[in-house]
Design a protein around this motif. Sequence first.
Motif: not given
Length: 540
Positions: A516-531
């Motif tokens: 899990i990343t540190s903090g809220n997960l929406n930005a990482p989820a968007l990044m995963i979509g881009e990647k």
Amino acid sequence: MDIIETDVAVIGAGSSGCVIAGRLSERADLRVTVLEAGGSDLHPWVRMPIGYGASFYHPRLNWRYYTDPETGLNGRRAYWPRGKVLGGSSSVNAMVFIRGQARDYDLWAEAGNTGWSYEDLLPHFKRMENNLAGADQWRARGGPVTVRSIGQEVHPLARAYVASAVAAGHTANPDFNGATQEGVGFYQITTKNGFRASAATAYLHPAMKRGNLQVVTHAYVTRILFDGRRATGVEYRHGDRLVRLMARRQVVLSAGAVGSPQILELSGIGDPERLAEVGIDTVHALTGVGENLQDHVGFDLCYLSKVPTLNRTFGTWTGRMAAGIRYVMTRRGPLSLSVNHAGGFVRSDPARQRPNIQLYMQPMSYTRGVPGKRALMQPDTFQGVMIGMSNCHPLSRGSIHLRSADPDEAPSIRPNYFSAQGDLEEMVDSAALLRSIAAQDPLVASLDGELKPGPEVTDREGLSAYVRDTAGSIFHPCGTCAMGTDPGAGAVVAPDLRVHGIEGLTVADASVMPLITSGNLNAPALMIGEKAASLIAARL
């Protein structure tokens, strides 16, 4: 049974799925079809930022999951809101934009996930972002997702909180997504012109103008179809029809940390023993499906306030009317914000190598509600504020698995909160940290004493009991289809996000996070979509 064809079938129009569909549809040679169980996001509780307090419980907009009874929470069930609407949880979340610490992603890469270090991922973060503060080494302008700071609009008590946190020894940080995450300050949120900026508004709606993208709402996926070990399509219910969507080139599963393992197991991918227990034949054995569940958990201290808080704004008809008029006329005011005005990332112990605690300051209180729920429109009748925390790097691990072969039955969710003793100890230790902030000027001058748990609760036994009685999910589930190189060690997808042992099937959402990343997960989820979109496009 109806049979239709497409090139790429995307299961789920959530945070990652919207990005993938939007990016892949930029390719004129690809026909992309998105299946979403929820409906339209054209709803006032979705578009108005503070409306998430109502959408959290809305039966049309939210899956409204509950965990199984949790031993660590004294037998309570934790409430888990998840978006059942275009945009997924990005349409019902608190809009706080946090990338996480660089070290989070470097640990992914060091575990063998090549291409997932922070240096590798920074271009994807920047590509998606339209930061109204301007571009620099860490931030970007021109992307689909608008990100803005709320520092000029926060409640006065939030400013007092940040000043008091600095007085307590913490560093002021104007940008948690910049050079370092550590410090205290005001949160950035994803809104544009006073409205929520979800994955649907940022990626999906613009892409729907293209002729090669089709979005099917109210599409309940029952299983993924296979020809041997190759994914060939998706079966779903649409009203009273059963439809087969055949995917010529790729099936992408982006149903989230709950939905993705559920659909894999319904499709025969998982632990053979578990599948047999619910009467599902095994297509491919992957014991890691549904395991490695991680979530942030937190609690709040409640203080009485000598000055008006948002309790007065949201708790009275005159306050709501005044805020509503201001919002309609200017798209500003408390209705245009998240309730999380301030916070930060700090170390509970100076000896720690990096921040392990996320802080939250809400200039209102709702202690009458169910722990873990955010009854924003039913605040306390007194003037109160809540100062809270959550753990950035929980050690506890849980699971999500089918209860039966019925696609309509919610899966068994077992986070196993506090099963790792260090997690509870970390929470108890943080109480003193929160109290130290509340005891500093200028905040202390506006407070009228600690209401919950109360200043008399100082021993570790009493604080532990309070945490177990009141702590809840911060709504950041992930890890249930973990990325890794070794399926024998629990990996479900490879670093290129293809399911181990299966052709033509990619999983891309928060479920693939190995840690899990540190903090809220929406930005990482968007990044995963881009990647993911980049990885998929390169092989199509």
